[in-house]
Motif scaffolding. Sequence first.
Motif: not given
Length: 263
Positions: A3-20
């Motif tokens: 899943t993480v490999q398939n997730a694009d950079a925008g999706q990963i960044r969104t999740v990181v911001l939500e976690v923060i």
Amino acid sequence: MSTVQNADAGQIRTVVLEVIEGLLKEYGNGSLQSGAVLQRAAPRLGRSRDLQEQQALLASFYDLFRVGYLSWGADLANPAPPFCHVTALGRRALAQHSRDPANPDGYMAHLQRQGAVGPVAESYIREALNTFNTACFKATAVMVGAAAESLVLGVRDALVAKLQTLGQPVPPGLNDWRIKRVLSAIEAALAARKAMMPPTLFERLEANWPAFTHQIRTARNDAGHPVSVEPVTADEVHASLLIFPQLAALATQLTDWIGSSYV
């Protein structure tokens, strides 16, 4: 593939911001640690031992330091990693992370809801988001400025076409190669039809058009004309990106009115 490999950079960044954002609500800005952010983000993206997946998450997280949303250290007693804190720029981004430039997918979705953006403007604004998120702020200023000029020229083209259809003369400034003169000619032509324009639309034109275009063109000119080594700041281009959707909305409203009601 995972899943993480398939997730694009925008999706990963969104999740990181939500976690923060979630960690800040739980513990406050003085207790943020890199490990806690990464450990919470990974399961949401699909935990894996794959090295590429881990590196994609790490790259997205560290990009937030590069663009100035995060900085190392919590306070003077804990000034180094793994402690970190959200900067003033980062706090503004978190307040609207669903459409902040740090979240390109969310930003583009918000932009497309505001108004019609042609392929030229869209291509420039997408590149602006890419350069912003890699901390290339001069390049961002140039790209946003070009996107804004594309919107302005779209309004100009609609106005010229309408005048020609009506058999009315086209003011020379509308076809000038200098965007400043085009802007002035558009304002003058529309102001002359103030009585015909819906009051709310004219108020938006009068209040916002000069401010929008001036802010974006000033940042673009500072970056695009090599007369100074002074940096274009993250705050400047962040502001330009945030107001661009409003300029797109106004340009769409003006174009629609010109096509339907300008006489």
